[in-house]
Design a protein around this motif. Sequence first.
Motif: not given
Length: 114
Positions: A12-19, A44-57
Amino acid sequence: MTGEEQTVLVRCADLAKFAVPASVAQRAGSVAAALEAGQSVVELPRGVSGKGLATAVAYYQARAEAEERGADGGEFDGEFVRGLTHDAAIDLIYAAHHLGDEALFNLFAGYRAN
């Protein structure tokens, strides 16, 4: 193990990484396009935070498990959305938009806060 599913590193743009399992990652249009282009790490684009991606996953995985149990998808979606805090819902909406996942974005189409 030979039966393990392939994972994709998503950053993510905030440097959070997910496998993320490839089957989950491919639901997002922008991630699927990056995978088709042969990228091993998907930025991912700037609008996707680690928190948002974690919730999506979490949504993708919980929905798949619910479907395996025979749960109604619409009921699951409603319960999932109602269980989100306001901030988590906003993060998920941004993630869905920037990931290009229309179905995830549309979870909120009929949602009305009380």
